[in-house]
Motif scaffolding. Structure first.
Motif, PDB file in Angstrom:
ATOM      1  N   ASP A  87       0.826  -1.209   0.000  1.00  0.00           N
ATOM      2  CA  ASP A  87       0.000   0.000   0.000  1.00  0.00           C
ATOM      3  C   ASP A  87       0.860   1.258   0.000  1.00  0.00           C
ATOM      4  O   ASP A  87       0.527   2.239  -0.664  1.00  0.00           O
ATOM      5  N   GLU A  88       1.956   1.212   0.733  1.00  0.00           N
ATOM      6  CA  GLU A  88       2.854   2.364   0.772  1.00  0.00           C
ATOM      7  C   GLU A  88       3.481   2.618  -0.596  1.00  0.00           C
ATOM      8  O   GLU A  88       3.550   3.756  -1.051  1.00  0.00           O
ATOM      9  N   ALA A  89       3.903   1.560  -1.264  1.00  0.00           N
ATOM     10  CA  ALA A  89       4.516   1.708  -2.590  1.00  0.00           C
ATOM     11  C   ALA A  89       3.494   2.176  -3.618  1.00  0.00           C
ATOM     12  O   ALA A  89       3.798   3.002  -4.479  1.00  0.00           O
ATOM     13  N   LEU A  90       2.272   1.667  -3.536  1.00  0.00           N
ATOM     14  CA  LEU A  90       1.241   2.048  -4.502  1.00  0.00           C
ATOM     15  C   LEU A  90       0.704   3.449  -4.248  1.00  0.00           C
ATOM     16  O   LEU A  90       0.226   4.097  -5.177  1.00  0.00           O
ATOM     17  N   SER A  91       0.779   3.930  -3.023  1.00  0.00           N
ATOM     18  CA  SER A  91       0.313   5.289  -2.748  1.00  0.00           C
ATOM     19  C   SER A  91       1.226   6.324  -3.394  1.00  0.00           C
ATOM     20  O   SER A  91       0.802   7.445  -3.660  1.00  0.00           O
ATOM     21  N   GLY A  92       2.457   5.937  -3.657  1.00  0.00           N
ATOM     22  CA  GLY A  92       3.395   6.843  -4.311  1.00  0.00           C
ATOM     23  C   GLY A  92       3.193   6.962  -5.809  1.00  0.00           C
ATOM     24  O   GLY A  92       3.799   7.811  -6.452  1.00  0.00           O
ATOM     25  N   LEU A  93       2.321   6.132  -6.366  1.00  0.00           N
ATOM     26  CA  LEU A  93       2.081   6.188  -7.810  1.00  0.00           C
ATOM     27  C   LEU A  93       1.157   7.351  -8.150  1.00  0.00           C
ATOM     28  O   LEU A  93       0.232   7.670  -7.410  1.00  0.00           O
ATOM     29  N   ASP A  94       1.387   7.952  -9.287  1.00  0.00           N
ATOM     30  CA  ASP A  94       0.641   9.122  -9.711  1.00  0.00           C
ATOM     31  C   ASP A  94      -0.729   8.718 -10.269  1.00  0.00           C
ATOM     32  O   ASP A  94      -0.829   7.816 -11.096  1.00  0.00           O
ATOM     33  N   ASP A  95      -1.784   9.404  -9.815  1.00  0.00           N
ATOM     34  CA  ASP A  95      -3.134   9.107 -10.302  1.00  0.00           C
ATOM     35  C   ASP A  95      -3.299   9.485 -11.764  1.00  0.00           C
ATOM     36  O   ASP A  95      -4.062   8.848 -12.489  1.00  0.00           O
ATOM     37  N   GLU A  96      -2.601  10.509 -12.205  1.00  0.00           N
ATOM     38  CA  GLU A  96      -2.711  10.918 -13.614  1.00  0.00           C
ATOM     39  C   GLU A  96      -2.117   9.850 -14.531  1.00  0.00           C
ATOM     40  O   GLU A  96      -2.655   9.572 -15.603  1.00  0.00           O
ATOM     41  N   GLU A  97      -1.016   9.246 -14.092  1.00  0.00           N
ATOM     42  CA  GLU A  97      -0.449   8.135 -14.864  1.00  0.00           C
ATOM     43  C   GLU A  97      -1.427   6.966 -14.918  1.00  0.00           C
ATOM     44  O   GLU A  97      -1.550   6.299 -15.939  1.00  0.00           O
ATOM     45  N   GLU A  98      -2.120   6.730 -13.813  1.00  0.00           N
ATOM     46  CA  GLU A  98      -3.125   5.663 -13.766  1.00  0.00           C
ATOM     47  C   GLU A  98      -4.234   5.947 -14.780  1.00  0.00           C
ATOM     48  O   GLU A  98      -4.687   5.064 -15.495  1.00  0.00           O
ATOM     49  N   ARG A  99      -4.655   7.197 -14.869  1.00  0.00           N
ATOM     50  CA  ARG A  99      -5.690   7.570 -15.831  1.00  0.00           C
ATOM     51  C   ARG A  99      -5.204   7.382 -17.267  1.00  0.00           C
ATOM     52  O   ARG A  99      -5.960   6.930 -18.132  1.00  0.00           O
ATOM     53  N   LEU A 100      -3.954   7.728 -17.516  1.00  0.00           N
ATOM     54  CA  LEU A 100      -3.397   7.548 -18.867  1.00  0.00           C
ATOM     55  C   LEU A 100      -3.315   6.069 -19.244  1.00  0.00           C
ATOM     56  O   LEU A 100      -3.616   5.686 -20.371  1.00  0.00           O
ATOM     57  N   ARG A 101      -2.898   5.229 -18.278  1.00  0.00           N
ATOM     58  CA  ARG A 101      -2.850   3.785 -18.547  1.00  0.00           C
ATOM     59  C   ARG A 101      -4.243   3.245 -18.811  1.00  0.00           C
ATOM     60  O   ARG A 101      -4.455   2.417 -19.695  1.00  0.00           O
ATOM     61  N   ALA A 102      -5.215   3.731 -18.040  1.00  0.00           N
ATOM     62  CA  ALA A 102      -6.600   3.295 -18.245  1.00  0.00           C
ATOM     63  C   ALA A 102      -7.097   3.720 -19.619  1.00  0.00           C
ATOM     64  O   ALA A 102      -7.777   2.939 -20.307  1.00  0.00           O
ATOM     65  N   LEU A 103      -6.745   4.914 -20.046  1.00  0.00           N
ATOM     66  CA  LEU A 103      -7.166   5.388 -21.369  1.00  0.00           C
ATOM     67  C   LEU A 103      -6.530   4.556 -22.483  1.00  0.00           C
ATOM     68  O   LEU A 103      -7.204   4.169 -23.442  1.00  0.00           O
ATOM     69  N   LYS A 104      -5.248   4.247 -22.339  1.00  0.00           N
ATOM     70  CA  LYS A 104      -4.577   3.407 -23.342  1.00  0.00           C
ATOM     71  C   LYS A 104      -5.224   2.032 -23.420  1.00  0.00           C
ATOM     72  O   LYS A 104      -5.462   1.493 -24.505  1.00  0.00           O
ATOM     73  N   MET A 105      -5.509   1.445 -22.254  1.00  0.00           N
ATOM     74  CA  MET A 105      -6.134   0.126 -22.229  1.00  0.00           C
ATOM     75  C   MET A 105      -7.542   0.195 -22.810  1.00  0.00           C
ATOM     76  O   MET A 105      -7.961  -0.692 -23.568  1.00  0.00           O
ATOM     77  N   ALA A 106      -8.274   1.250 -22.510  1.00  0.00           N
ATOM     78  CA  ALA A 106      -9.636   1.399 -23.033  1.00  0.00           C
ATOM     79  C   ALA A 106      -9.624   1.530 -24.556  1.00  0.00           C
ATOM     80  O   ALA A 106     -10.495   0.982 -25.244  1.00  0.00           O
ATOM     81  N   GLU A 107      -8.639   2.237 -25.089  1.00  0.00           N
ATOM     82  CA  GLU A 107      -8.532   2.356 -26.551  1.00  0.00           C
ATOM     83  C   GLU A 107      -8.254   1.000 -27.188  1.00  0.00           C
ATOM     84  O   GLU A 107      -8.784   0.683 -28.246  1.00  0.00           O
ATOM     85  N   LYS A 108      -7.421   0.193 -26.521  1.00  0.00           N
ATOM     86  CA  LYS A 108      -7.179  -1.163 -27.028  1.00  0.00           C
ATOM     87  C   LYS A 108      -8.463  -1.991 -26.975  1.00  0.00           C
ATOM     88  O   LYS A 108      -8.784  -2.724 -27.905  1.00  0.00           O
ATOM     89  N   LEU A 109      -9.180  -1.873 -25.872  1.00  0.00           N
ATOM     90  CA  LEU A 109     -10.416  -2.639 -25.714  1.00  0.00           C
ATOM     91  C   LEU A 109     -11.485  -2.182 -26.697  1.00  0.00           C
ATOM     92  O   LEU A 109     -12.275  -2.991 -27.185  1.00  0.00           O
ATOM     93  N   MET A 110     -11.515  -0.898 -26.991  1.00  0.00           N
ATOM     94  CA  MET A 110     -12.518  -0.344 -27.893  1.00  0.00           C
ATOM     95  C   MET A 110     -12.442  -0.998 -29.268  1.00  0.00           C
ATOM     96  O   MET A 110     -13.467  -1.239 -29.913  1.00  0.00           O
ATOM     97  N   ALA A 111     -11.231  -1.318 -29.697  1.00  0.00           N
ATOM     98  CA  ALA A 111     -11.059  -1.938 -31.016  1.00  0.00           C
ATOM     99  C   ALA A 111     -11.595  -3.368 -31.044  1.00  0.00           C
ATOM    100  O   ALA A 111     -11.927  -3.885 -32.112  1.00  0.00           O
ATOM    101  N   THR A 112     -11.710  -4.000 -29.893  1.00  0.00           N
ATOM    102  CA  THR A 112     -12.151  -5.400 -29.863  1.00  0.00           C
ATOM    103  C   THR A 112     -13.656  -5.552 -29.684  1.00  0.00           C
ATOM    104  O   THR A 112     -14.183  -6.638 -29.898  1.00  0.00           O
ATOM    105  N   ILE A 113     -14.336  -4.486 -29.300  1.00  0.00           N
ATOM    106  CA  ILE A 113     -15.773  -4.569 -29.027  1.00  0.00           C
ATOM    107  C   ILE A 113     -16.535  -4.131 -30.270  1.00  0.00           C
ATOM    108  O   ILE A 113     -16.431  -2.988 -30.702  1.00  0.00           O
TER     109      ILE A 113
END
Length: 172
Positions: A87-113
């Motif tokens: 939890d300590e290590a994950l709290s140091g991760l940036d939320d904006e980076e998390e959003r960018l990763r989610a957007l990249k993954m969503a774009e990949k998923l969008m092509a499959t649906i």
């Protein structure tokens, strides 16, 4: 005991293991008592062959690169036997980076649906992002940012209606 130590070293040459994983493997080895296993684990840690903190950092980086969410990373590390510092290590991760990763993954998923309405595509993407360990708020906001404007819902709806007619006509 020396042979078990050598086998452990050979195993660690193939890939990194956590203390828990190596302990589980050593307990399965014949002829080793609990004290022997603990002694071997301590020696492997002292010599730097097992390092849970380094393993955790490398695993977090690798899973971020493969577009995994914090929840999935947390679950994986806890299953590997690293629970105290996760939890300590994950709290140091940036939320904006998390959003960018989610957007990249969503774009990949969008092509499959395919063959679904815009609303169904958004719901599917949210469900898949949550199952990949992204927070539900991030998943919802990401699905709203996707561009489905150029797609026509009427064709997807016609296919869904035709499928429903085929399915229910057989039952009646």
């Amino acid at each position: 005991m020396l042979e078990a130590y050598r086998r452990a070293i050979r195993k660690l040459r193939m890939r990194d293991y956590t203390r828990k994983e190596m302990g589980t493997w050593l307990h399965r080895q014949p002829g080793l008592s609990v004290e022997d296993v603990e002694g071997l684990l301590s020696e492997l840690e002292e010599k730097g062959y097992i390092n849970d903190n380094l393993y955790m950092q490398q695993k977090i980086e690798k899973m971020q690169f493969s577009l995994s969410g914090k929840g999935n990373i947390r679950r994986t590390l806890i299953n590997k036997g690293i629970s105290a510092e996760v939890d300590e290590a994950l709290s140091g991760l940036d939320d904006e980076e998390e959003r960018l990763r989610a957007l990249k993954m969503a774009e990949k998923l969008m092509a499959t649906i395919k063959d679904k309405s815009r609303k169904m595509k958004k719901q599917t993407i949210v469900q898949k992002l949550v199952s990949l360990g992204f927070d539900s708020d991030i998943a919802r906001s990401t699905s709203e940012r996707l561009n489905f404007e150029e797609e026509d819902d009427s064709e997807a709806l016609n296919k869904t209606i035709a499928k429903a007619i085929r399915t229910y006509s057989r039952k009646l």
